[in-house]
Design a protein around this motif. Structure first.
Motif, PDB file in Angstrom:
ATOM      1  N   UNK A 159      44.157  44.715  38.350  1.00 46.63           N
ATOM      2  CA  UNK A 159      45.048  43.562  38.570  1.00 46.63           C
ATOM      3  C   UNK A 159      44.309  42.432  39.277  1.00 46.63           C
ATOM      4  N   UNK A 160      43.556  42.782  40.312  1.00 47.48           N
ATOM      5  CA  UNK A 160      42.845  41.758  41.091  1.00 47.48           C
ATOM      6  C   UNK A 160      41.785  41.065  40.237  1.00 47.48           C
ATOM      7  N   UNK A 161      41.097  41.838  39.396  1.00 46.99           N
ATOM      8  CA  UNK A 161      40.066  41.236  38.528  1.00 46.99           C
ATOM      9  C   UNK A 161      40.714  40.290  37.521  1.00 46.99           C
ATOM     10  N   UNK A 162      41.862  40.711  36.985  1.00 43.31           N
ATOM     11  CA  UNK A 162      42.548  39.845  36.002  1.00 43.31           C
ATOM     12  C   UNK A 162      42.943  38.527  36.678  1.00 43.31           C
ATOM     13  N   UNK A 163      43.493  38.644  37.883  1.00 47.48           N
ATOM     14  CA  UNK A 163      43.958  37.435  38.591  1.00 47.48           C
ATOM     15  C   UNK A 163      42.804  36.479  38.890  1.00 47.48           C
ATOM     16  N   UNK A 164      41.610  37.019  39.154  1.00 45.28           N
ATOM     17  CA  UNK A 164      40.489  36.164  39.582  1.00 45.28           C
ATOM     18  C   UNK A 164      39.423  35.982  38.502  1.00 45.28           C
ATOM     19  N   UNK A 165      39.765  36.427  37.267  1.00 44.23           N
ATOM     20  CA  UNK A 165      38.858  36.229  36.118  1.00 44.23           C
ATOM     21  C   UNK A 165      37.477  36.835  36.349  1.00 44.23           C
ATOM     22  N   UNK A 166      37.501  38.053  36.832  1.00 47.74           N
ATOM     23  CA  UNK A 166      36.261  38.826  36.988  1.00 47.74           C
ATOM     24  C   UNK A 166      36.338  40.006  36.011  1.00 47.74           C
ATOM     25  N   UNK A 167      35.261  40.258  35.284  1.00 47.59           N
ATOM     26  CA  UNK A 167      35.254  41.364  34.322  1.00 47.59           C
ATOM     27  C   UNK A 167      35.248  42.703  35.064  1.00 47.59           C
ATOM     28  N   UNK A 168      36.180  43.587  34.696  1.00 43.08           N
ATOM     29  CA  UNK A 168      36.252  44.918  35.291  1.00 43.08           C
ATOM     30  C   UNK A 168      35.445  45.895  34.444  1.00 43.08           C
ATOM     31  N   UNK A 169      34.586  46.654  35.105  1.00 40.64           N
ATOM     32  CA  UNK A 169      33.729  47.611  34.399  1.00 40.64           C
ATOM     33  C   UNK A 169      33.769  48.952  35.145  1.00 40.64           C
ATOM     34  N   UNK A 170      33.571  50.045  34.392  1.00 39.90           N
ATOM     35  CA  UNK A 170      33.655  51.374  35.025  1.00 39.90           C
ATOM     36  C   UNK A 170      32.345  52.128  34.916  1.00 39.90           C
ATOM     37  N   UNK A 171      31.886  52.619  36.054  1.00 39.66           N
ATOM     38  CA  UNK A 171      30.816  53.623  36.109  1.00 39.66           C
ATOM     39  C   UNK A 171      31.514  54.977  35.908  1.00 39.66           C
ATOM     40  N   UNK A 172      30.906  55.855  35.107  1.00 38.20           N
ATOM     41  CA  UNK A 172      31.451  57.203  34.942  1.00 38.20           C
ATOM     42  C   UNK A 172      30.294  58.188  34.918  1.00 38.20           C
TER      43      UNK A 172
END
Ligand code: FHN
Length: 460
Positions: A159-172
């Protein structure tokens, strides 16, 4: 005469065969090149290549001991405490009941990244310890079921990334020290397989099919668009290149625009992070805690670096790199055509350590002035100068001055033909430029402690 004719025929045949072989080899190389850089791939990779700078977040149960357990301090990375101090699963699991990061504020974390000039965030959704920072359907060893905190960390970060236009990425992490079908049988020497390929878990294929893939699917279906899936733990003998290629296709079928690092397969050459010869999947190389000597034409890569020595929070690790070192590392990496993924290791309370926050603020201030020379910039076409680095854009070269020349003369590469040169921080004041010697006259003192940037608009 007949013998001579025969010899000539054989010679012609040999020449013809070798030409054919050479042509086949060139076609193969071209096709390999084409496979790596299809126009669709270029479009998919576009935002990532322009971004240049992202935040790595190592956060999990390991933040609770913070590198120290029963009086012993782990050597090296704090997130490896379970393996390094041979903590049995039954003991390590207890940390879950203590995980209650009341100071975690996703909006604040994303603002810290954004203000630092970072364009994407890669968070350890699940590290080697096996603990999931999201509400996973396939395990109770996650933040919703096993802790008093009971909030979906990844959902709040998304949610925070969407609001601030930052790409969300996942390490797995492919490695999982908690899951019985993935655990090395010599546990608590969880990582025995890294040095002895005969040590593996015969049930790993079941873990891959019934646990790893379902979890990756959750990450790709519960939180919206995922910029990058950043795999780790590719080194274990249990994990095969066939699994890697299947996983890459699996991801792209769920989110076609997702970018996947090269640790999804088995091509990576250790910490240098680049792929060895051969056919391996993965969209970019992953040098770790190092910057390659040179970039590689046509190869995407990203150096991941810590700000102190440990990825995970380590209470006794105060060996923080300077702001100047971090800014110069960013410039160095971009000048060679790579991205910088810079790590923070939040505390068990959910706070990014203040020394990290301060360094990120300094990088953001520098990028506010000089970001034009970083974002969307290409690798330098010239050998690096003694005084600093170059980055490039259409019609311009950026001279990043690390070491201010004593006599105030900045000697440029002889091929650089400037039309006008000025500090990026003040393009209204052109600098004197002696085209004959490709020398720029500089003021006595540097404009910026870390790196002063001169924009050189080229004579087309
Ligand atoms: O073992 C991990 C380590 O804990 C950390 O996550 C780094 C960061 O990329 N990767 C592995 C070491 O190569």
């Amino acid at each position: 005469m007949k013998r001579l004719a025969t010899l000539s025929l054989i010679t012609l045949l040999i020449i013809n065969l070798s030409c054919q072989k050479k042509a086949e080899q060139e076609t193969r190389e071209e096709s390999t090149e084409a496979e790596i850089k299809s126009p669709a791939d270029d479009e998919r990779m576009g935002w990532w290549r322009d971004a240049g700078f992202g935040m790595f977040i190592h956060w999990g149960l390991y933040a609770i001991p913070g590198g120290i357990y029963k009086g012993d301090t782990v050597r090296g990375n704090a997130e490896w405490i379970m393996d390094k101090l041979d903590i049995p699963v039954s003991e390590y699991e207890q940390f879950a009941s203590q995980f209650n990061p009341q100071k975690f504020d996703a909006d604040e974390w994303v603002s810290i990244a954004k203000n630092a000039g970072m364009k994407y965030i890669v968070i350890t959704s699940k590290h080697h310890e096996g603990f999931a920072l999201w509400d996973s359907e396939v395990t109770d060893y996650d933040v919703m079921d096993a802790t008093p905190y009971k909030r979906d960390i990844l959902a709040e970060l998304a949610d925070a990334c969407r609001k601030q236009d930052i790409k969300l990425c996942f390490y797995y992490s492919i490695v999982d020290w908690h899951h019985p079908q993935a655990q090395a049988p010599l546990y608590p020497d969880y990582n025995a397989g890294q040095s002895d390929s005969t040590v593996y878990n015969p049930d790993f294929p079941k873990y891959f099919e019934n646990y790893l893939k379902p979890q990756v699917r959750e990450l790709l279906t519960k939180y919206g668009d995922v910029g990058v899936v950043w795999f780790d733990g590719d080194w274990i003998p249990d994990y095969t290149t066939e699994m890697g290629k299947e996983l890459y296709t699996f991801i792209r079928e769920i989110q076609p625009d997702a970018i996947v690092n090269n640790r999804v397969d088995k091509g990576r050459m250790g910490m240098s992070g680049m792929n060895k010869e051969g056919s391996f999947v993965g969209d970019f190389g992953t040098p770790e805690k190092e910057i390659p000597d040179t970039g590689i034409e046509g190869v995407d890569w990203e150096s991941c670096l810590t700000m102190n020595n440990s990825w995970g929070f380590k209470s006794v690790d105060h060996n923080w790199k300077s702001e100047e070192n971090l800014i110069q590392s960013l410039v160095e990496i971009v000048s060679k055509g790579g991205n910088l993924l810079l790590n923070v290791g939040p505390t068990a309370e959910g706070e990014i350590p203040q020394p990290s926050v301060e360094r990120l603020q300094a990088m953001g201030t520098w990028l506010e002035i000089n970001g034009e020379a970083i974002y969307g910039a290409a690798a330098s076409p010239y050998k690096k100068p003694d005084w600093g680095r170059y980055t490039a854009k259409e019609g311009a070269i950026y001279a990043h001055v690390f070491d201010w020349p004593a006599e105030g003369e900045l000697k440029l590469h002889p091929e650089i033909k400037a039309r006008i040169a000025s500090f990026l921080s003040d393009t209204s004041q052109p600098l004197e430029y002696e085209s004959a010697e490709t020398v720029i006259q500089l003021p006595d003192t540097p404009l910026d402690e870390a790196v002063s940037v001169i924009k050189i608009e080229l004579d087309q």
